[in-house]
Design a protein around this motif. Structure first.
Motif, short mmCIF file in Angstrom:
data_model
loop_
_atom_site.label_atom_id
_atom_site.label_comp_id
_atom_site.label_asym_id
_atom_site.label_seq_id
_atom_site.Cartn_x
_atom_site.Cartn_y
_atom_site.Cartn_z
N TRP A 35 80.48 -27.41 119.16
CA TRP A 35 79.52 -27.54 117.42
C TRP A 35 77.55 -27.15 117.83
CZ3 TRP A 35 75.37 -31.22 118.93
CH2 TRP A 35 75.59 -31.41 120.39
N TRP A 36 77.75 -27.47 119.11
CA TRP A 36 75.65 -26.95 119.33
C TRP A 36 75.80 -26.18 119.30
CZ3 TRP A 36 75.38 -23.02 122.99
CH2 TRP A 36 76.61 -22.53 123.09
N VAL A 37 76.26 -24.73 118.92
CA VAL A 37 76.18 -23.90 118.65
C VAL A 37 75.43 -23.93 117.30
CG1 VAL A 37 77.01 -21.20 117.59
CG2 VAL A 37 78.03 -22.76 120.21
N PHE A 38 76.61 -24.20 116.25
CA PHE A 38 76.50 -25.03 114.65
C PHE A 38 74.93 -26.02 114.62
CE2 PHE A 38 80.51 -24.50 114.35
CZ PHE A 38 80.94 -23.80 113.15
N LEU A 39 74.63 -26.48 115.82
CA LEU A 39 73.44 -27.18 115.36
C LEU A 39 72.05 -26.12 115.96
CD1 LEU A 39 71.72 -29.98 115.85
CD2 LEU A 39 72.20 -29.58 118.15
N ILE A 40 72.07 -25.54 117.62
CA ILE A 40 71.15 -24.42 117.32
C ILE A 40 70.91 -23.73 115.96
CG2 ILE A 40 70.84 -22.55 118.84
CD1 ILE A 40 72.33 -23.66 120.74
N LEU A 41 71.96 -22.84 115.34
CA LEU A 41 72.48 -21.71 114.50
C LEU A 41 71.40 -22.72 113.19
CD1 LEU A 41 74.69 -19.37 114.65
CD2 LEU A 41 72.32 -19.17 115.18
N GLY A 42 71.29 -24.00 113.34
CA GLY A 42 70.62 -24.77 111.86
C GLY A 42 69.59 -25.37 112.10
N ILE A 43 68.82 -25.08 113.23
CA ILE A 43 68.06 -25.87 113.41
C ILE A 43 66.68 -24.26 113.14
CG2 ILE A 43 65.64 -26.35 115.45
CD1 ILE A 43 67.97 -28.63 115.89
N ALA A 44 67.40 -23.01 113.66
CA ALA A 44 66.49 -21.67 113.97
C ALA A 44 66.63 -21.51 112.21
CB ALA A 44 67.32 -20.75 114.76
N ALA A 45 67.81 -21.91 111.55
CA ALA A 45 67.54 -21.43 110.25
C ALA A 45 66.92 -21.47 109.31
CB ALA A 45 68.95 -21.02 109.81
N ILE A 46 66.91 -23.60 109.68
CA ILE A 46 65.56 -24.38 109.36
C ILE A 46 64.38 -24.08 109.36
CG2 ILE A 46 64.68 -26.49 108.58
CD1 ILE A 46 67.93 -27.15 108.23
N VAL A 47 63.50 -23.58 110.91
CA VAL A 47 62.65 -23.75 111.13
C VAL A 47 62.07 -21.93 110.44
CG1 VAL A 47 61.69 -23.06 112.85
CG2 VAL A 47 62.22 -25.00 112.99
N SER A 48 62.96 -21.21 110.76
CA SER A 48 62.61 -19.67 109.77
C SER A 48 62.07 -20.12 108.40
CB SER A 48 63.98 -19.18 109.98
OG SER A 48 64.64 -18.69 111.42
N ALA A 49 63.13 -20.55 107.98
CA ALA A 49 63.14 -21.19 106.23
C ALA A 49 61.68 -21.12 105.96
CB ALA A 49 63.95 -21.89 105.94
N LEU A 50 60.78 -22.16 107.10
CA LEU A 50 59.19 -22.53 106.44
C LEU A 50 58.21 -21.56 107.30
CD1 LEU A 50 59.29 -26.16 109.90
CD2 LEU A 50 59.39 -25.77 107.17
N LEU A 64 71.40 -21.69 104.54
CA LEU A 64 71.85 -22.16 105.48
C LEU A 64 72.44 -22.76 106.46
CD1 LEU A 64 74.10 -19.64 106.23
CD2 LEU A 64 71.88 -19.06 107.40
N GLY A 65 70.28 -22.94 107.05
CA GLY A 65 70.72 -24.09 107.95
C GLY A 65 71.07 -25.91 107.72
N ALA A 66 71.11 -25.95 106.56
CA ALA A 66 71.76 -27.33 105.78
C ALA A 66 73.65 -27.18 106.24
CB ALA A 66 71.35 -27.50 104.69
N SER A 67 73.94 -26.04 106.19
CA SER A 67 75.68 -26.24 105.64
C SER A 67 75.88 -25.46 107.24
CB SER A 67 75.83 -24.43 105.05
OG SER A 67 75.36 -25.11 104.05
N PHE A 68 75.25 -25.54 108.29
CA PHE A 68 75.56 -25.42 109.39
C PHE A 68 75.60 -26.62 109.88
CE2 PHE A 68 74.41 -20.71 109.92
CZ PHE A 68 75.18 -20.44 111.14
N LEU A 69 74.64 -27.44 109.90
CA LEU A 69 74.46 -28.99 110.34
C LEU A 69 75.06 -30.10 109.74
CD1 LEU A 69 70.67 -29.31 109.71
CD2 LEU A 69 71.75 -28.94 112.21
N TRP A 70 75.23 -29.43 108.54
CA TRP A 70 76.13 -30.47 107.87
C TRP A 70 77.88 -29.84 108.66
CZ3 TRP A 70 76.26 -34.00 104.43
CH2 TRP A 70 77.97 -34.75 103.81
N SER A 71 77.98 -28.97 109.04
CA SER A 71 79.33 -28.15 109.55
C SER A 71 80.01 -28.80 110.93
CB SER A 71 79.34 -26.85 109.72
OG SER A 71 79.54 -26.40 108.37
#
Length: 99
Positions: A35-50, A64-71
């Motif tokens: 599950w932590w992989v989804f967390l890291i990828l989600g945070i990375a995608a959201i930070v990248s979006a900024l 994409l980030g929100a989908s990783f976190l929701w997953s």
């Protein structure tokens, strides 16, 4: 005519749709231990979006980030669905019997 909104909508639909089988396969083969992989990828995608100035790319990174976190939640929900017998268990994987 501007197609940015339509492209974001269709891409969001596809991204969310792709995550459904990803969650099912992840739970089937490895359970919830990644599950932590989804967390890291989600945070990375959201930070990248900024940091992306392009509206289309930034929006898709956010989705994409929100989908990783929701997953993450869906992964644990999938575990419950497997325990209820709604989805098949992987016969090659050991399951926790402690509740």
């Amino acid at each position: 005519m501007y197609f940015t909104g339509i492209i974001i909508a269709v891409s969001s639909f596809l991204i969310i749709g792709i995550f459904h089988p990803i969650v099912i396969k992840t739970e089937y083969y490895s359970g919830t231990k990644y599950w932590w992989v989804f967390l890291i990828l989600g945070i990375a995608a959201i930070v990248s979006a900024l940091f992306v100035s392009n509206t289309l790319i930034s929006s898709l990174l956010g989705v994409l980030g929100a989908s990783f976190l929701w997953s993450i939640g869906e992964l644990f929900e999938q575990k419950g669905r497997v325990e209820k017998g709604w989805f098949p268990k992987n016969p090659k994987r050991k399951y926790d019997t402690i509740k």
